[in-house]
Design a protein around this motif. Sequence first.
Motif, PDB file in Angstrom:
ATOM      1  N   TYR A 107      68.116  65.970  88.412  1.00 21.70           N
ATOM      2  CA  TYR A 107      66.679  65.742  88.297  1.00 21.70           C
ATOM      3  C   TYR A 107      66.303  64.388  88.890  1.00 21.70           C
ATOM      4  O   TYR A 107      65.252  64.243  89.528  1.00 21.70           O
ATOM      5  CB  TYR A 107      66.213  65.807  86.839  1.00 21.70           C
ATOM      6  CG  TYR A 107      64.749  65.433  86.719  1.00 21.70           C
ATOM      7  CD1 TYR A 107      63.757  66.361  87.045  1.00 21.70           C
ATOM      8  CD2 TYR A 107      64.369  64.144  86.350  1.00 21.70           C
ATOM      9  CE1 TYR A 107      62.419  66.014  86.991  1.00 21.70           C
ATOM     10  CE2 TYR A 107      63.036  63.785  86.293  1.00 21.70           C
ATOM     11  CZ  TYR A 107      62.066  64.722  86.612  1.00 21.70           C
ATOM     12  OH  TYR A 107      60.748  64.362  86.583  1.00 21.70           O
ATOM     13  N   ARG A 108      67.153  63.378  88.690  1.00 18.13           N
ATOM     14  CA  ARG A 108      66.866  62.036  89.205  1.00 18.13           C
ATOM     15  C   ARG A 108      66.724  62.062  90.730  1.00 18.13           C
ATOM     16  O   ARG A 108      65.862  61.380  91.293  1.00 18.13           O
ATOM     17  CB  ARG A 108      67.965  61.072  88.775  1.00 18.13           C
ATOM     18  CG  ARG A 108      67.670  59.623  89.111  1.00 18.13           C
ATOM     19  CD  ARG A 108      68.594  58.677  88.371  1.00 18.13           C
ATOM     20  NE  ARG A 108      69.987  58.851  88.723  1.00 18.13           N
ATOM     21  CZ  ARG A 108      70.941  59.239  87.874  1.00 18.13           C
ATOM     22  NH1 ARG A 108      70.638  59.521  86.619  1.00 18.13           N
ATOM     23  NH2 ARG A 108      72.191  59.359  88.275  1.00 18.13           N
ATOM     24  N   ARG A 109      67.546  62.865  91.397  1.00 21.26           N
ATOM     25  CA  ARG A 109      67.439  62.965  92.856  1.00 21.26           C
ATOM     26  C   ARG A 109      66.133  63.652  93.265  1.00 21.26           C
ATOM     27  O   ARG A 109      65.474  63.229  94.222  1.00 21.26           O
ATOM     28  CB  ARG A 109      68.637  63.722  93.404  1.00 21.26           C
ATOM     29  CG  ARG A 109      69.936  62.926  93.306  1.00 21.26           C
ATOM     30  CD  ARG A 109      71.158  63.798  93.469  1.00 21.26           C
ATOM     31  NE  ARG A 109      72.371  63.047  93.132  1.00 21.26           N
ATOM     32  CZ  ARG A 109      73.479  63.592  92.660  1.00 21.26           C
ATOM     33  NH1 ARG A 109      73.538  64.905  92.449  1.00 21.26           N
ATOM     34  NH2 ARG A 109      74.519  62.837  92.384  1.00 21.26           N
ATOM     35  N   SER A 129      61.950  74.220  90.515  1.00 26.75           N
ATOM     36  CA  SER A 129      63.339  73.777  90.354  1.00 26.75           C
ATOM     37  C   SER A 129      63.536  72.941  89.100  1.00 26.75           C
ATOM     38  O   SER A 129      64.665  72.840  88.597  1.00 26.75           O
ATOM     39  CB  SER A 129      63.773  72.958  91.578  1.00 26.75           C
ATOM     40  OG  SER A 129      63.736  73.742  92.753  1.00 26.75           O
ATOM     41  N   ILE A 130      62.474  72.329  88.588  1.00 26.98           N
ATOM     42  CA  ILE A 130      62.614  71.400  87.467  1.00 26.98           C
ATOM     43  C   ILE A 130      63.244  72.080  86.260  1.00 26.98           C
ATOM     44  O   ILE A 130      64.103  71.513  85.582  1.00 26.98           O
ATOM     45  CB  ILE A 130      61.247  70.796  87.097  1.00 26.98           C
ATOM     46  CG1 ILE A 130      60.729  69.926  88.243  1.00 26.98           C
ATOM     47  CG2 ILE A 130      61.342  69.973  85.811  1.00 26.98           C
ATOM     48  CD1 ILE A 130      59.320  69.421  88.034  1.00 26.98           C
ATOM     49  N   GLU A 184      64.723  72.831  78.251  1.00 29.35           N
ATOM     50  CA  GLU A 184      63.324  73.145  77.975  1.00 29.35           C
ATOM     51  C   GLU A 184      62.611  72.053  77.188  1.00 29.35           C
ATOM     52  O   GLU A 184      61.447  71.742  77.459  1.00 29.35           O
ATOM     53  CB  GLU A 184      63.223  74.472  77.212  1.00 29.35           C
ATOM     54  CG  GLU A 184      61.804  74.942  77.024  1.00 29.35           C
ATOM     55  CD  GLU A 184      61.742  76.317  76.380  1.00 29.35           C
ATOM     56  OE1 GLU A 184      60.642  76.877  76.299  1.00 29.35           O
ATOM     57  OE2 GLU A 184      62.797  76.819  75.939  1.00 29.35           O
ATOM     58  N   GLU A 185      63.306  71.419  76.238  1.00 25.00           N
ATOM     59  CA  GLU A 185      62.632  70.419  75.417  1.00 25.00           C
ATOM     60  C   GLU A 185      62.258  69.165  76.215  1.00 25.00           C
ATOM     61  O   GLU A 185      61.442  68.361  75.768  1.00 25.00           O
ATOM     62  CB  GLU A 185      63.499  70.019  74.215  1.00 25.00           C
ATOM     63  CG  GLU A 185      64.816  69.343  74.553  1.00 25.00           C
ATOM     64  CD  GLU A 185      65.954  70.336  74.717  1.00 25.00           C
ATOM     65  OE1 GLU A 185      67.126  69.904  74.688  1.00 25.00           O
ATOM     66  OE2 GLU A 185      65.674  71.542  74.870  1.00 25.00           O
ATOM     67  N   GLU A 186      62.836  68.992  77.410  1.00 23.08           N
ATOM     68  CA  GLU A 186      62.511  67.831  78.238  1.00 23.08           C
ATOM     69  C   GLU A 186      61.510  68.142  79.344  1.00 23.08           C
ATOM     70  O   GLU A 186      61.188  67.267  80.156  1.00 23.08           O
ATOM     71  CB  GLU A 186      63.784  67.245  78.844  1.00 23.08           C
ATOM     72  CG  GLU A 186      64.725  66.628  77.808  1.00 23.08           C
ATOM     73  CD  GLU A 186      65.968  66.017  78.435  1.00 23.08           C
ATOM     74  OE1 GLU A 186      65.978  65.823  79.670  1.00 23.08           O
ATOM     75  OE2 GLU A 186      66.929  65.740  77.694  1.00 23.08           O
ATOM     76  N   LEU A 187      60.999  69.369  79.397  1.00 25.95           N
ATOM     77  CA  LEU A 187      60.056  69.731  80.465  1.00 25.95           C
ATOM     78  C   LEU A 187      58.785  68.872  80.451  1.00 25.95           C
ATOM     79  O   LEU A 187      58.348  68.414  81.506  1.00 25.95           O
ATOM     80  CB  LEU A 187      59.698  71.216  80.379  1.00 25.95           C
ATOM     81  CG  LEU A 187      60.793  72.194  80.834  1.00 25.95           C
ATOM     82  CD1 LEU A 187      60.338  73.630  80.629  1.00 25.95           C
ATOM     83  CD2 LEU A 187      61.148  71.954  82.297  1.00 25.95           C
TER      84      LEU A 187
END
Length: 432
Positions: free
Chosen positions: A40-42, A155-156, A162-165
């Motif tokens: 995700y960081r990329r 893509s996220i 799911e809890e970090e969406l």
Amino acid sequence: MDTSDSTTEPGAQAPAEGPARRRGRRRWAMDTRPLRRPAYRRLWASTTVTAVGSQLTAVAVPQQIYDITGSSAWVGAASLAGLVPLVVFALWGGAVADAMDRRKLLLITNTGIAVTSLLFWLQAVTGLESVAALMLLLALQQAFWGLNAPARSASIARLVPEEELPAANALGSTVMQTGQVVGPLLAGVLIPVIGLPELYLVDALALCVTVWAVHRLPPLPPLSGAGTRRAGLREVVAGFRYIAGHTVLLLSFLADIVAMVFGMPRALFPELAAQTYAPYGEGLALGLLFAAIPIGAVLGGLFSGTFSRARRHGWMVIGAVVVWGAAIAGAGLSGSLWLAVAFLAVAGVADMVSMVFRGAILLSAATDEMRGRMQGVFTVVVAGGPRLADVLHGTAGSAFGPRAAVAGGGLLVVVVMLALAFAVPALRRYRV
């Protein structure tokens, strides 16, 4: 809900913070847990570069067209030339994102955007001075962007749980809004120093960083039916049928349409600056009016820890749209420039909250095989809503005056959103 598609690349997932209470500053500061996940960081890093770079070109193209023609009408025509391919290719791009490896699609489209920026530089440095060439390149760039955006957003959900969406959406939305503030300011500083052609070249070189970051992502092939899906008109239509059959998704789109079409008053900012707020200085007033909403959205993102862990996503959307409408109405009723700017900044915070939770609903309530198409429709709504608002507010401003049009539009947002929320309970009942 099925969370089998909420994995990160093997061996790269860092342990996530649980729901434990956070103390002090960490309770309200931006939730950065998704950035602990390398994949995700990329993707987020590539979004950061794109957010600023796209605004450099967004300033350079209309400036070059105006330099060539001396006509604002041609500048407006160029905007339309970019909108049509964006809408068409965003809808098709959503279907493509559901049919092929999303990483591969991101590589192709980001490379296409970079090459287009290079062509912008080439036509400028050779002194071509062709409006037709500029409009053609703009249409090509927006087509690539339309193909890119659905795959990027869809893509996220494959890179964070799911809890970090909501937190991931807040991070992405914040850098996009920051780009809308920093990009034009940076363009304004760079054009007199390095020249307009080199501005395109800076964008093209920056996009190389984006391509590299996307290249480092893990493969993101379809979770089911790989190699059997197509990406034609039938699949696009199937996406609209899917929305119609899922009330929560339909209402999330309607909420954005209501907020933007009835409540985005940017078309009236020049008239307000020239008439209502002229004593403050027309240039100052115009700049503050246009900057207020994006600045508010950035502040909302920076303090997103206060809301990104909420679980009643439906109520968060409803509340955010209502606050947006009320703040816009307050701006219209304000005779003071500073009070109007403050209300618009509050509207920007509400817009950020709405974006975060509408995005989370689209990613969590839709299956992975439909996420690309949902994001394609989302891209069209986000791009088209403000443009429809320009027409509506421009007409209403001419008929009733700019302040009345702004205030009336804001009140209409509040009334329509509350009516939708209580007439159809699916959205207010939705929670993770």
